[in-house]
Motif scaffolding. Structure first.
Motif, PDB file in Angstrom:
ATOM      1  N   ALA A   1       0.841  -1.178   0.039  1.00  0.00           N
ATOM      2  CA  ALA A   1       0.138  -0.022   0.072  1.00  0.00           C
ATOM      3  C   ALA A   1       0.875   1.294   0.107  1.00  0.00           C
ATOM      4  O   ALA A   1       0.349   2.056  -0.798  1.00  0.00           O
ATOM      5  CB  ALA A   1      -0.980  -0.071   1.211  1.00  0.00           C
ATOM      6  N   ILE A   2       1.815   1.328   0.873  1.00  0.00           N
ATOM      7  CA  ILE A   2       2.737   2.497   1.037  1.00  0.00           C
ATOM      8  C   ILE A   2       3.527   2.612  -0.548  1.00  0.00           C
ATOM      9  O   ILE A   2       3.794   3.673  -1.095  1.00  0.00           O
ATOM     10  CB  ILE A   2       3.773   2.339   2.133  1.00  0.00           C
ATOM     11  N   GLN A   3       3.825   1.593  -1.176  1.00  0.00           N
ATOM     12  CA  GLN A   3       4.518   1.499  -2.259  1.00  0.00           C
ATOM     13  C   GLN A   3       3.777   2.014  -3.339  1.00  0.00           C
ATOM     14  O   GLN A   3       4.245   2.625  -4.509  1.00  0.00           O
ATOM     15  CB  GLN A   3       5.084   0.212  -2.707  1.00  0.00           C
ATOM     16  N   ARG A   4       2.305   1.937  -3.041  1.00  0.00           N
ATOM     17  CA  ARG A   4       1.518   2.345  -4.226  1.00  0.00           C
ATOM     18  C   ARG A   4       1.261   3.947  -3.972  1.00  0.00           C
ATOM     19  O   ARG A   4       0.490   4.533  -4.846  1.00  0.00           O
ATOM     20  CB  ARG A   4       0.111   1.716  -4.187  1.00  0.00           C
ATOM     21  N   GLY A   5       1.817   4.590  -2.992  1.00  0.00           N
ATOM     22  CA  GLY A   5       1.486   5.697  -2.693  1.00  0.00           C
ATOM     23  C   GLY A   5       0.664   6.332  -1.324  1.00  0.00           C
ATOM     24  O   GLY A   5       0.427   7.407  -0.839  1.00  0.00           O
ATOM     25  N   ALA A   6       0.491   5.340  -0.371  1.00  0.00           N
ATOM     26  CA  ALA A   6      -0.401   5.486   0.639  1.00  0.00           C
ATOM     27  C   ALA A   6       0.411   6.171   1.527  1.00  0.00           C
ATOM     28  O   ALA A   6       1.716   5.989   1.753  1.00  0.00           O
ATOM     29  CB  ALA A   6      -0.900   4.210   1.318  1.00  0.00           C
ATOM     30  N   ARG A   7      -0.079   7.255   2.411  1.00  0.00           N
ATOM     31  CA  ARG A   7       0.779   7.985   3.417  1.00  0.00           C
ATOM     32  C   ARG A   7       0.800   6.929   4.682  1.00  0.00           C
ATOM     33  O   ARG A   7      -0.098   6.420   5.161  1.00  0.00           O
ATOM     34  CB  ARG A   7       0.029   9.208   3.852  1.00  0.00           C
ATOM     35  N   PHE A   8       2.025   6.921   5.170  1.00  0.00           N
ATOM     36  CA  PHE A   8       2.267   6.137   6.499  1.00  0.00           C
ATOM     37  C   PHE A   8       2.425   6.960   7.754  1.00  0.00           C
ATOM     38  O   PHE A   8       3.157   7.640   8.135  1.00  0.00           O
ATOM     39  CB  PHE A   8       3.569   5.188   6.166  1.00  0.00           C
ATOM     40  N   ILE A   9       1.319   6.547   8.640  1.00  0.00           N
ATOM     41  CA  ILE A   9       1.361   7.185  10.057  1.00  0.00           C
ATOM     42  C   ILE A   9       1.395   6.216  10.876  1.00  0.00           C
ATOM     43  O   ILE A   9       0.795   5.190  10.715  1.00  0.00           O
ATOM     44  CB  ILE A   9       0.003   7.970  10.050  1.00  0.00           C
ATOM     45  N   ALA A  10       2.192   6.350  11.915  1.00  0.00           N
ATOM     46  CA  ALA A  10       2.319   5.604  13.096  1.00  0.00           C
ATOM     47  C   ALA A  10       1.963   6.420  14.379  1.00  0.00           C
ATOM     48  O   ALA A  10       2.185   7.499  14.736  1.00  0.00           O
ATOM     49  CB  ALA A  10       3.690   5.007  13.195  1.00  0.00           C
ATOM     50  N   THR A  11       1.136   5.740  15.178  1.00  0.00           N
ATOM     51  CA  THR A  11       0.716   6.278  16.574  1.00  0.00           C
ATOM     52  C   THR A  11       2.054   6.729  17.582  1.00  0.00           C
ATOM     53  O   THR A  11       2.070   7.648  17.969  1.00  0.00           O
ATOM     54  CB  THR A  11      -0.016   5.324  17.424  1.00  0.00           C
ATOM     55  N   ASN A  12       3.218   5.820  17.466  1.00  0.00           N
ATOM     56  CA  ASN A  12       4.228   6.137  18.326  1.00  0.00           C
ATOM     57  C   ASN A  12       5.357   5.389  17.746  1.00  0.00           C
ATOM     58  O   ASN A  12       5.235   4.247  17.079  1.00  0.00           O
ATOM     59  CB  ASN A  12       3.910   6.058  19.688  1.00  0.00           C
ATOM     60  N   ALA A  13       6.495   5.858  18.460  1.00  0.00           N
ATOM     61  CA  ALA A  13       7.746   5.126  17.970  1.00  0.00           C
ATOM     62  C   ALA A  13       8.483   4.453  19.278  1.00  0.00           C
ATOM     63  O   ALA A  13       9.814   4.151  19.216  1.00  0.00           O
ATOM     64  CB  ALA A  13       8.598   6.185  17.258  1.00  0.00           C
ATOM     65  N   ASP A  14       7.808   4.194  20.221  1.00  0.00           N
ATOM     66  CA  ASP A  14       8.277   3.655  21.284  1.00  0.00           C
ATOM     67  C   ASP A  14       8.721   2.245  21.085  1.00  0.00           C
ATOM     68  O   ASP A  14       8.119   1.469  20.698  1.00  0.00           O
ATOM     69  CB  ASP A  14       7.228   3.554  22.326  1.00  0.00           C
ATOM     70  N   THR A  15       9.998   2.094  21.104  1.00  0.00           N
ATOM     71  CA  THR A  15      10.677   0.870  20.794  1.00  0.00           C
ATOM     72  C   THR A  15      10.705  -0.441  21.924  1.00  0.00           C
ATOM     73  O   THR A  15      10.405  -1.400  21.313  1.00  0.00           O
ATOM     74  CB  THR A  15      12.302   0.899  20.845  1.00  0.00           C
ATOM     75  N   ASN A  16      10.208  -0.139  23.232  1.00  0.00           N
ATOM     76  CA  ASN A  16      10.213  -1.000  24.148  1.00  0.00           C
ATOM     77  C   ASN A  16       8.874  -0.770  25.223  1.00  0.00           C
ATOM     78  O   ASN A  16       8.856   0.479  25.410  1.00  0.00           O
ATOM     79  CB  ASN A  16      11.190  -1.360  24.583  1.00  0.00           C
TER      80      ASN A  16
END
Length: 258
Positions: A140-155
């Motif tokens: 989906a992202i490769q087709r152009g969808a915007r990529f949104i993430a709630t958070n980047a907490d690693t652990n």
């Protein structure tokens, strides 16, 4: 102490430790209520609904809370996507996440769709994440969808050790797609902007938390005063090494005057 007209308050490590109470935190909230000072609990956790957080605060910690007093990274992400003028007008979202994220996106101005129809890929922590979801999101992202993430907490802390957080899953999609996610939660601006809007744009707000890297940086980077309480993640040694110090530092909330 300076008089602040609104408080943005972290939860785990600040108001409680999991299911364990922090008595000073309850007394702090009681003082805010008695003084009529508005506050909003602001959490990076996207897995639970505002109702679930409010219920836990009320039943487990004796802090009577309404869902309207809780703002999660899932809610902030839904607000961000709905108001994203730089993206497609019709918001069609492929969702990767748990109950909190699913409820936040159940709104009329956003349509949750299969990956092959999506113009957004939105993800939070998903403990059923698998190769199929990774593949669908990547395509989906490769087709152009915007990529949104709630958070980047690693652990995430647990009784057994540090569990993988949402950020570890976000990193997998970033690696596979070659696209960096837009991050919504603390210390980034979107969750703070959404929280301040819900508090009706107070003139002198303060961000309160136990974690310098998320809570305190969120305040610093977004122009808010900050209050670090040493009941959770960050230690005195870690904070002392930072170039920018919190506005206020306390051992526990009994040391804080409104």
């Amino acid at each position: 102490m300076a008089n602040y007209d609104a408080y943005l308050i972290d939860l785990d490590g600040t108001i409680y430790h999991g299911k364990n109470k922090i008595p000073e935190a309850k007394r702090f909230i009681d003082r805010l209520k008695a003084a009529g000072i508005p506050y909003l609990f602001v959490t990076n956790n996207s897995t639970k609904t505002a109702e679930a957080f409010a219920d836990d605060l009320t039943t487990l910690h004796d802090i009577k809370t309404s869902p309207k007093q809780v703002y999660t990274s899932a809610m902030a992400t839904a607000d961000y996507v709905a108001s994203d003028t730089a993206g497609p007008k019709e918001k069609k979202v492929y969702l990767i996440g748990e109950a909190g994220l699913k409820e936040a996106f159940a709104r009329p101005d956003i349509k949750v769709v299969p990956a092959d129809e999506a113009n957004y890929v939105v993800m939070g922590l998903d403990r059923t994440f698998n190769y199929e979801k990774l593949t669908e999101a990547t395509f989906a992202i490769q087709r152009g969808a915007r990529f949104i993430a709630t958070n980047a907490d690693t652990n995430l802390p647990s009784e057994k050790g540090m569990l993988p957080g949402a950020g570890s899953l976000v990193a997998a999609i970033e690696t596979a797609s070659g696209v960096k996610a837009t991050i919504i939660a603390k210390p980034e601006a979107p969750i703070m902007e959404g929280a301040l809007k819900r508090l009706k744009q107070p003139k002198k707000p303060i961000m309160v938390g136990d974690n310098y890297q998320t809570d305190i940086l969120a305040g610093i980077q977004n122009g808010l005063a900050t209050l670090l309480v040493y009941t959770g993640v960050s230690t005195k040694e870690q904070v002392a090494a930072k170039d920018i110090q919190p506005t206020h530092v306390i051992e526990n909330f009994d040391q804080w005057s409104l």
